[in-house]
Design a protein around this motif. Structure first.
Motif, PDB file in Angstrom:
ATOM      1  N   VAL A  16      -0.930   9.979   5.259  1.00  0.00           N
ATOM      2  CA  VAL A  16      -0.018  10.212   3.856  1.00  0.00           C
ATOM      3  C   VAL A  16       1.038  11.143   3.990  1.00  0.00           C
ATOM      4  O   VAL A  16       1.869  10.970   3.066  1.00  0.00           O
ATOM      5  N   THR A  50       0.714  -1.157  -0.157  1.00  0.00           N
ATOM      6  CA  THR A  50      -0.013  -0.097  -0.144  1.00  0.00           C
ATOM      7  C   THR A  50       0.741   1.230   0.080  1.00  0.00           C
ATOM      8  O   THR A  50       0.699   2.196  -0.659  1.00  0.00           O
ATOM      9  N   THR A  55      -5.498  12.841  -0.118  1.00  0.00           N
ATOM     10  CA  THR A  55      -6.084  11.834   0.773  1.00  0.00           C
ATOM     11  C   THR A  55      -7.328  11.592   0.347  1.00  0.00           C
ATOM     12  O   THR A  55      -7.772  10.421   0.386  1.00  0.00           O
ATOM     13  N   ILE A 106      -8.153   3.654  -1.216  1.00  0.00           N
ATOM     14  CA  ILE A 106      -7.045   3.455   0.066  1.00  0.00           C
ATOM     15  C   ILE A 106      -7.588   3.968   0.908  1.00  0.00           C
ATOM     16  O   ILE A 106      -7.528   5.566   0.665  1.00  0.00           O
ATOM     17  N   ARG A 165       2.235   1.875  -3.441  1.00  0.00           N
ATOM     18  CA  ARG A 165       0.983   2.355  -4.166  1.00  0.00           C
ATOM     19  C   ARG A 165       0.799   3.883  -4.058  1.00  0.00           C
ATOM     20  O   ARG A 165       0.650   4.606  -5.021  1.00  0.00           O
ATOM     21  N   VAL A 166       1.010   4.308  -2.762  1.00  0.00           N
ATOM     22  CA  VAL A 166       0.692   5.573  -2.427  1.00  0.00           C
ATOM     23  C   VAL A 166       1.680   6.542  -3.013  1.00  0.00           C
ATOM     24  O   VAL A 166       1.594   7.506  -3.590  1.00  0.00           O
ATOM     25  N   GLU A 170      -9.362   5.534  -5.464  1.00  0.00           N
ATOM     26  CA  GLU A 170      -8.365   4.158  -5.307  1.00  0.00           C
ATOM     27  C   GLU A 170      -8.766   3.287  -4.316  1.00  0.00           C
ATOM     28  O   GLU A 170      -7.980   2.492  -4.127  1.00  0.00           O
ATOM     29  N   LEU A 224      -7.347   9.324  -2.963  1.00  0.00           N
ATOM     30  CA  LEU A 224      -7.228   8.033  -2.508  1.00  0.00           C
ATOM     31  C   LEU A 224      -8.365   7.172  -2.170  1.00  0.00           C
ATOM     32  O   LEU A 224      -8.427   6.210  -2.404  1.00  0.00           O
TER      33      LEU A 224
END
Length: 413
Positions: free
Chosen positions: A108, A71, A92, A101, A74-75, A99, A95
């Motif tokens: 973040v 994760t 944020t 997330i 990915r961020v 996404e 995401l």
């Protein structure tokens, strides 16, 4: 083998002194900086497991709340690619929405800073300023301004975002992209807002030449003690709207902060949508304003103060006006073109009369004698381009070729 830190060794020494009756449990708790009950727990663990008893039970274990490495990667990948230059809060939200997330803004932020990704916003030194109190009700004051900026980041032309924010609620009442700030742009903005919500009590803006002029008053203006005004100033005055001029950006801070937010978030949204033209940018802007108002607007303290005015009155006030003298054959010369006033009665003539010429926002041209409309010409035939500024800071009209002008039947006034 258990490795003890200096803190662990200190705790072990204190507990051993308790066993040797050199200290009481209460005294040991004060030295260790824990409660008396916790000191009893540590003493019991040392008596059972020896030196290991002073080591915290979670040492060496993986934190249950730790984010998976997949994760995190990915961020970081999204922050450097698809969502490049998004601020931490905006990223944020994306995401979570796009996404799936779900992370906190602080989490973040820590991930990005650990990877060397700095915030796109540069912080400046703070200055002490006193903020003006908000108006109590929506519609009491609108702050308006234009923001020339590279909104498309080189993918298209440089545009100017013209908009208005309500002083009481910080709600964006209207905004649209235009090539530049102009009287036509502000007329268009006010028309849309006033027709939808009502006329506001006041407009707060800067000293742009669209709103303010330094020209000397004419003889006619001196005789009636009238101050020189621009077309926009005259139109607002006809609707009874008070025009307040700010002499610094800080004075109209709410709309300046709005542009700061838009130049961060809206630019990112435009890039995400791959907008390349003014029309495409406008398509992105309209739903964005609705989302922005839901996130950032505030409730008003009183009931709305909009004043309802008919659409016809708004159109009659928020347009460009000039005066012409009618020739003996009932024609006038307007922008190099001779226009014939239609005959309505064999016994009526407008020769040598002073009439008003109104140029509407859609390009239509209308003639008025006092309050009576005596002729109208369709916008498709007038080819009105709009308003422009000359070197002398005076406003004038510029038209394309005007051919086949035909009078239009009068509408009810």
């Amino acid at each position: 083998m258990t490795t003890l830190t200096m803190r662990d060794e200190k705790r072990l020494d204190v507990i051993q002194r308790v066993y040797r009756s050199e200290l009481t449990v209460k005294q040991a708790a004060l030295v260790m900086g824990v409660s008396e009950r916790q000191c009893y727990r540590v003493k019991a663990r040392v008596g059972k497991a020896g030196a290991k008893g002073v080591v915290h039970g979670n040492r060496g274990r993986r934190c249950k709340g730790k984010i998976k490495e997949k994760t995190v990667r990915r961020v970081v990948e999204l922050a450097r690619g698809k969502y490049k230059d998004f601020n931490d809060h905006h990223l944020t939200e994306k995401l979570k929405e796009q996404e799936q997330i779900e992370l906190s803004r602080e989490k973040v932020r820590r991930i990005l800073r650990a990877e060397g990704i700095a915030s796109p916003k540069k912080r400046r030194g703070l200055k002490h300023r006193s903020r003006r109190e908000r108006r109590a009700a929506e519609g009491m004051m609108l702050q308006v301004d234009g923001s020339p900026h590279d909104w498309l980041q080189g993918r298209g032309p440089r545009l100017c975002l013209i908009g208005a924010i309500d002083d009481a609620t910080s709600k964006v009442m209207g905004a649209f992209f235009a090539p530049a700030e102009s009287s036509w742009g502000y007329f268009h903005l006010f028309c849309e807002i006033f027709k939808q919500h009502g006329v506001s009590q006041s407009i707060y803006t800067d000293c742009h030449s669209v709103f303010w002029t330094d020209r000397e008053p004419t003889i006619e203006e001196q005789l009636i003690n009238k101050k020189p005004s621009t077309e926009v100033g005259r139109g607002l005055a006809e609707l009874g709207v008070t025009l307040i001029l700010a002499h610094s950006p800080q004075a109209k801070g709410r709309i300046e902060r709005l542009w700061n937010t838009f130049q961060d978030r809206l630019v990112s949204e435009l890039r995400l949508a791959k907008a390349k033209t003014m029309e495409q940018a406008q398509v992105v802007l309209e739903p964005y304003i609705a989302v922005h108002n839901r996130k950032f607007s505030k409730p008003a303290k009183a009931e709305p103060a909009w004043r309802k005015v008919s659409a016809l009155e708004i159109e009659r006030a928020l347009c460009f006006k000039q005066q012409r003298t009618v020739a003996k054959d009932n024609t006038i010369t307007f922008e190099g073109t001779v226009l014939q006033i239609p005959r309505t009665s064999p016994f009526r003539s407008y020769a040598n009369k002073r009439i008003d010429v109104h140029v509407l926002l859609d390009g239509a041209v209308e003639f008025f004698y006092k309050t009576e409309k005596i002729a109208a010409f369709d916008s498709k035939t007038t080819h009105t381009i709009g308003l422009y500024r000359t070197q002398g800071k005076k406003e004038g009209f510029r038209y394309g070729p005007i051919t086949n002008l035909r009078p239009q039947p009068n509408r009810p006034t």
